[in-house]
Design a protein around this motif. Structure first.
Motif, PDB file in Angstrom:
ATOM      1  N   VAL A  62     -44.181 -14.259  26.685  1.00 17.61           N
ATOM      2  CA  VAL A  62     -43.964 -13.093  26.136  1.00 17.61           C
ATOM      3  C   VAL A  62     -43.542 -12.089  27.342  1.00 17.61           C
ATOM      4  N   TYR A  64     -54.628 -18.776  18.781  1.00 14.89           N
ATOM      5  CA  TYR A  64     -55.077 -17.754  17.573  1.00 14.89           C
ATOM      6  C   TYR A  64     -56.204 -18.334  16.689  1.00 14.89           C
ATOM      7  N   VAL A 116     -46.153  -5.287  22.247  1.00 15.62           N
ATOM      8  CA  VAL A 116     -46.495  -6.419  21.310  1.00 15.62           C
ATOM      9  C   VAL A 116     -47.560  -6.426  20.645  1.00 15.62           C
ATOM     10  N   TYR A 176     -50.019 -18.586  26.957  1.00 15.16           N
ATOM     11  CA  TYR A 176     -49.126 -18.182  25.756  1.00 15.16           C
ATOM     12  C   TYR A 176     -48.529 -16.803  25.996  1.00 15.16           C
ATOM     13  N   THR A 228     -49.980 -11.685  18.490  1.00 12.88           N
ATOM     14  CA  THR A 228     -49.445 -12.429  19.336  1.00 12.88           C
ATOM     15  C   THR A 228     -50.014 -11.817  20.740  1.00 12.88           C
ATOM     16  N   SER A 247     -50.143 -10.854  24.742  1.00 13.75           N
ATOM     17  CA  SER A 247     -48.948 -10.494  26.036  1.00 13.75           C
ATOM     18  C   SER A 247     -50.440 -10.021  26.898  1.00 13.75           C
ATOM     19  N   ARG A 286     -54.741 -17.751  25.362  1.00 16.35           N
ATOM     20  CA  ARG A 286     -54.178 -16.533  25.087  1.00 16.35           C
ATOM     21  C   ARG A 286     -53.307 -16.138  26.402  1.00 16.35           C
TER      22      ARG A 286
END
Length: 302
Positions: free
Chosen positions: A100, A65, A244, A96, A248, A250, A93
């Protein structure tokens, strides 16, 4: 005394035989699965993706982030996959985002497998009006345009990770219910089930301890393919802006950058990595499903 000792030992030997048969069956299924080269490859790839999701804080080079001063920067030593339009590291990203996408796949499938298994078992075992009502409800659910209903429900409930899992889980159970119903209809006519009824076993014990364990093969295969479908559906919803929501990450909402022709033609690092991860994950799961289906197919078991 000798007969008494012999009678005491009989159940033990029977249980040992049963355990040995189950162990032999599992070993046979495992060996058949391992002979399926694409399934083994899929298992390796999927395991690596799962490990990436679990170890995301250790593998990510930076905070997914965190915003830097390099906007839509090309891949470099500082950012191996470049940065997005607001300066966030794409590799971080991407790592991570695997959490998700896998959460959606596993969570949605877990919900609809439970619902479909229970309803299918009830319909197949009790039959008559219960079967008719459950199957007519199943037909109604299957008659709606799947993606359209999901879009409407998500727009009403609000786009979020939890809502997507709930919606996909509540709408995905009809195929499982039909599969379980068909299996239960055939298994309940077998002698050991009729013997359990004659001995006075309770209905839940007969259904959950003696019938459903023999329905696990088609359920597991369908669930495996369902995880891949749920990942694709989440990516589709996120690409349309109904999944999403940023910040956040995805795989789907990372692909929203590809809606621009400029990005498609001149900034491929923004959309190729998440697209490849989706492709690898879905192919790996489908290969695993094919191998599991072949390994557990009773027509080819020897």
């Amino acid at each position: 005394m000798a007969n008494a000792k012999l009678n005491e030992q009989m159940p033990l030997r029977s249980s040992e035989t049963t355990f040995g048969q189950e162990e032999s069956y599992l070993r046979m299924i495992t060996n058949r699965f391992l002979k399926h080269k694409l399934a083994v490859l899929g298992l390796i790839v999927f395991s690596l993706i799962v490990l990436t999701a679990i170890l995301a804080p250790l593998l990510a080079p930076s905070d997914p982030y965190a915003i830097s001063e390099e906007f839509a920067a090309k891949p470099s030593d500082a950012h191996l996959l470049g940065t997005d339009q607001v300066g966030r590291d794409l590799l971080s990203r991407l790592i991570y985002a695997s959490r998700v996408s896998l959460s959606v796949g596993v969570g949605a499938v877990a919900i609809y497998v439970v619902i479909g298994t229970v309803l299918g078992a009830m319909a197949g075992y009790f039959g008559k009006w219960i079967d008719m009502v459950i199957m007519r409800i199943t037909d109604v659910f299957m008659s709606f345009p799947y993606l359209m209903v999901i879009l409407v429900l998500v727009s009403i409930m609000g786009p979020s990770l939890a809502n997507i899992i709930i919606v996909l889980g509540l709408l995905g159970w009809p195929p499982i219910a039909r599969i379980v119903r068909g299996s239960v209809l055939s298994i309940k006519e077998m002698d050991y089930v009729k013997a359990g009824v004659a001995l006075g076993y309770s209905t839940p014990k007969i259904v959950f301890q003696h019938i459903l364990p023999n329905c696990m093969a088609p359920i597991l295969v369908n669930a495996t393919f369902g995880i891949a479908q749920a990942i694709i559906m989440e990516a589709s919803l996120s690409f349309l802006g109904m999944g999403v929501q940023p910040p956040t990450a995805s795989w789907g909402n990372m692909l929203t950058e590809a809606q621009s022709l400029t990005v498609l033609s001149s900034q491929p690092w923004l959309w190729i990595p998440p697209g490849l991860f989706i492709l690898l994950a879905v192919l790996a799961i489908n290969f695993m499903g094919d191998g599991l289906r072949d390994a557990m197919d009773p027509k080819t078991l020897k």
